[in-house]
Design a protein around this motif. Sequence first.
Motif, PDB file in Angstrom:
ATOM      1  N   GLY A   9       0.806  -1.210   0.000  1.00 52.99           N
ATOM      2  CA  GLY A   9       0.000   0.000   0.000  1.00 52.99           C
ATOM      3  C   GLY A   9       0.836   1.256   0.000  1.00 52.99           C
ATOM      4  N   TYR A  10       0.161   2.397   0.156  1.00 54.95           N
ATOM      5  CA  TYR A  10       0.799   3.710   0.201  1.00 54.95           C
ATOM      6  C   TYR A  10       0.892   4.186   1.645  1.00 54.95           C
ATOM      7  CZ  TYR A  10      -0.240   3.907  -4.822  1.00 54.95           C
ATOM      8  OH  TYR A  10      -0.316   3.645  -6.175  1.00 54.95           O
ATOM      9  N   TRP A  11       2.051   4.761   1.967  1.00 50.79           N
ATOM     10  CA  TRP A  11       2.282   5.203   3.336  1.00 50.79           C
ATOM     11  C   TRP A  11       1.276   6.289   3.741  1.00 50.79           C
ATOM     12  CZ3 TRP A  11       4.375   4.119   7.806  1.00 50.79           C
ATOM     13  CH2 TRP A  11       4.517   5.124   8.746  1.00 50.79           C
ATOM     14  N   GLY A  12       0.515   6.007   4.808  1.00 51.89           N
ATOM     15  CA  GLY A  12      -0.395   6.990   5.370  1.00 51.89           C
ATOM     16  C   GLY A  12      -1.537   7.383   4.466  1.00 51.89           C
ATOM     17  N   THR A  71      -4.737   3.496  -1.095  1.00 54.23           N
ATOM     18  CA  THR A  71      -4.401   2.070  -1.107  1.00 54.23           C
ATOM     19  C   THR A  71      -5.620   1.245  -1.497  1.00 54.23           C
ATOM     20  OG1 THR A  71      -2.690   2.350   0.574  1.00 54.23           O
ATOM     21  CG2 THR A  71      -3.593   0.140   0.301  1.00 54.23           C
ATOM     22  N   ALA A  72      -6.762   1.547  -0.889  1.00 54.91           N
ATOM     23  CA  ALA A  72      -7.979   0.793  -1.185  1.00 54.91           C
ATOM     24  C   ALA A  72      -8.419   0.975  -2.626  1.00 54.91           C
ATOM     25  CB  ALA A  72      -9.097   1.228  -0.230  1.00 54.91           C
ATOM     26  N   LYS A  73      -8.167   2.139  -3.176  1.00 55.19           N
ATOM     27  CA  LYS A  73      -8.544   2.403  -4.562  1.00 55.19           C
ATOM     28  C   LYS A  73      -7.672   1.603  -5.532  1.00 55.19           C
ATOM     29  CE  LYS A  73      -9.130   6.723  -5.370  1.00 55.19           C
ATOM     30  NZ  LYS A  73      -8.813   8.159  -5.654  1.00 55.19           N
ATOM     31  N   ALA A  74      -6.377   1.484  -5.204  1.00 60.78           N
ATOM     32  CA  ALA A  74      -5.444   0.822  -6.110  1.00 60.78           C
ATOM     33  C   ALA A  74      -5.421  -0.687  -5.943  1.00 60.78           C
ATOM     34  CB  ALA A  74      -4.036   1.383  -5.900  1.00 60.78           C
ATOM     35  N   ARG A 111      -7.368  -3.965  -4.988  1.00 59.13           N
ATOM     36  CA  ARG A 111      -8.704  -4.531  -4.784  1.00 59.13           C
ATOM     37  C   ARG A 111      -8.676  -6.021  -5.038  1.00 59.13           C
ATOM     38  NH1 ARG A 111     -11.744  -0.805  -8.919  1.00 59.13           N
ATOM     39  NH2 ARG A 111      -9.903   0.549  -9.048  1.00 59.13           N
ATOM     40  N   ASP A 112      -9.081  -6.788  -4.034  1.00 62.60           N
ATOM     41  CA  ASP A 112      -9.125  -8.253  -4.134  1.00 62.60           C
ATOM     42  C   ASP A 112      -7.772  -8.830  -4.551  1.00 62.60           C
ATOM     43  OD1 ASP A 112     -11.893  -8.276  -3.507  1.00 62.60           O
ATOM     44  OD2 ASP A 112     -12.377  -7.840  -5.596  1.00 62.60           O
ATOM     45  N   GLY A 113      -6.696  -8.230  -4.058  1.00 67.07           N
ATOM     46  CA  GLY A 113      -5.362  -8.740  -4.341  1.00 67.07           C
ATOM     47  C   GLY A 113      -4.760  -8.278  -5.652  1.00 67.07           C
ATOM     48  N   TRP A 114      -5.507  -7.507  -6.434  1.00 69.12           N
ATOM     49  CA  TRP A 114      -5.028  -7.039  -7.745  1.00 69.12           C
ATOM     50  C   TRP A 114      -4.724  -5.552  -7.678  1.00 69.12           C
ATOM     51  CZ3 TRP A 114      -4.071 -10.222 -11.841  1.00 69.12           C
ATOM     52  CH2 TRP A 114      -4.584 -11.520 -11.764  1.00 69.12           C
ATOM     53  N   PHE A 115      -3.569  -5.170  -8.231  1.00 67.98           N
ATOM     54  CA  PHE A 115      -3.216  -3.759  -8.302  1.00 67.98           C
ATOM     55  C   PHE A 115      -3.723  -3.181  -9.616  1.00 67.98           C
ATOM     56  CE2 PHE A 115      -0.742   0.005  -9.097  1.00 67.98           C
ATOM     57  CZ  PHE A 115      -0.676   0.593  -7.838  1.00 67.98           C
ATOM     58  N   HIS A 116      -4.490  -2.105  -9.517  1.00 68.78           N
ATOM     59  CA  HIS A 116      -5.040  -1.421 -10.691  1.00 68.78           C
ATOM     60  C   HIS A 116      -4.047  -0.360 -11.136  1.00 68.78           C
ATOM     61  CE1 HIS A 116      -9.333  -2.944 -10.437  1.00 68.78           C
ATOM     62  NE2 HIS A 116      -8.733  -3.472  -9.389  1.00 68.78           N
TER      63      HIS A 116
END
Length: 521
Positions: free
Chosen positions: A372-375, A380-383, A385-390
Amino acid sequence: MTLDLIARRNALRFPHKPAIVFGERSQTWLELDGRVDRVANALRACGFARGEFVAILLSNCPEFIELYLGIARAGLVALPLNYRLTPAELAQILGHARPSLLVVGAEFVDTARELETLLPGLQQPWMVGGGTLAGAKRYEQAVQDAAAGPLDSPAGEDDTFAVFFTSGTTGLPKGAMVSHRNLEANAFNQFVADGSRGDDINLVSTPLYHMGAVFMGVTYMMLGCTQVIIERFEPAAWLTAVRRHRVTVALLVPTMINAAVNHADLAVSPLSSLRLVFYGGGPMPPAVLQRALDRLRCGFTQGYGLTETLEATFLVAADHVPDGSAQQQKRLASAGREAVGAEVRVVGADGRDVATGEVGEVLVRSHSVISGYWGMPDETAKALRDGWFHTGDLGYLDDERYLFLVDRLKDMVVSGGVNIYTKEVESVLYDHPAILEAAVVGLPDDEWGEVVTAAVVLRPGMSASTGELIEHCRRSLASYKKPRAVVFLDELPKNPSGKILKRELRRLLGSGAGVAWRGVA
């Protein structure tokens, strides 16, 4: 394993082999491991808690690698900083991450002074090299005064090794938390793709604050390979370093390859030692790749990925067949196929996989994808999802799963309700003999919503008119894709990694400030 163990293991296996070469300076693996211990002990003596940040504001130098590994051995987290950012931009990052220490090079003393004003709570830094800064401690003195005894890192392989703030080509920087495991997993993928060897010599010419130089360095350091470092890329210096040090592998971004293959010095003497150029970090126009294959006469590997994913796909040396079949030549424009340890999907707006050949957003899943992204939990939740990075990249897969990238979601031009992929237009522009560099963006238009606008840099001594370039595009593209405007510039805005900054280009073209407007259609 934690990445500081690279130095420990190589000190046992190759104690007298050069680990780092920088100008006239050279360190063996045994010497480097000893320095890493001292750096770690010096940091621990400061009383920092596990997981605290140490910010690094340096040009390329051996101390950068010492710090990466020493910070890891101390159980801390590296925060490499882009030295091209303004003090205000750096203060934004430092204010967000709150590092416990800043290590700064002498060339950035003025920046450090401004940062002290902007962030009064910032601890007095360690200084590398000369220069004076009130209250600063000399890095070399801190290392020499530290205990020499070996120590083990309290960090785990899933802990964050470093936080890399994204280059911000399309928005505000976000801090990608890259773990030890992320980089180790990427190295195994790259071993396979590159055919890496223990006797390779890696040339580090991209900035060490950037993920590209780091993952390339980690990959080849894991094999005990020597790292030749130059302070920053300049084509003549790069060519000289390859010849002088018998370099076998190097990472370059497409704009750097373009500069190297067009340098007059390359015609004087070939690069006989060079085995492989690894490239990525931006679109590679087919015309530039063809010139590189002709003039460098070595193997090429392309890696596609983001700071957040590391390398997800590879176009390996065997795929680079310039005089092959029509299909092989078409695939030179692709990003290759999935890495051994990665999965790639292409999905539509509904999140479902699209058909072969259909454009959608590229998703990646692998052990190299960040947590994820620091802080920034919302980002993080946007990028993720379900183990996949968008990724935010648009592309399609062919029938053998070669990935073709067509644009960034944010760079795609929508004109008259029709999607136009800028990479396609750029590739056609690079086919024109007078074009050295080209970038295409969409600019606001009352009638069409956006209009395709090309910014080009001409080769020295060559000329081309606006009408000529538009007609050149018209011959290869549907009429609605051709540029409506062409702007001739002396140079394109880039970050220190050589990536063209389209956000900055849109700003410059939109305002006209500081732009050498030499022709508009």
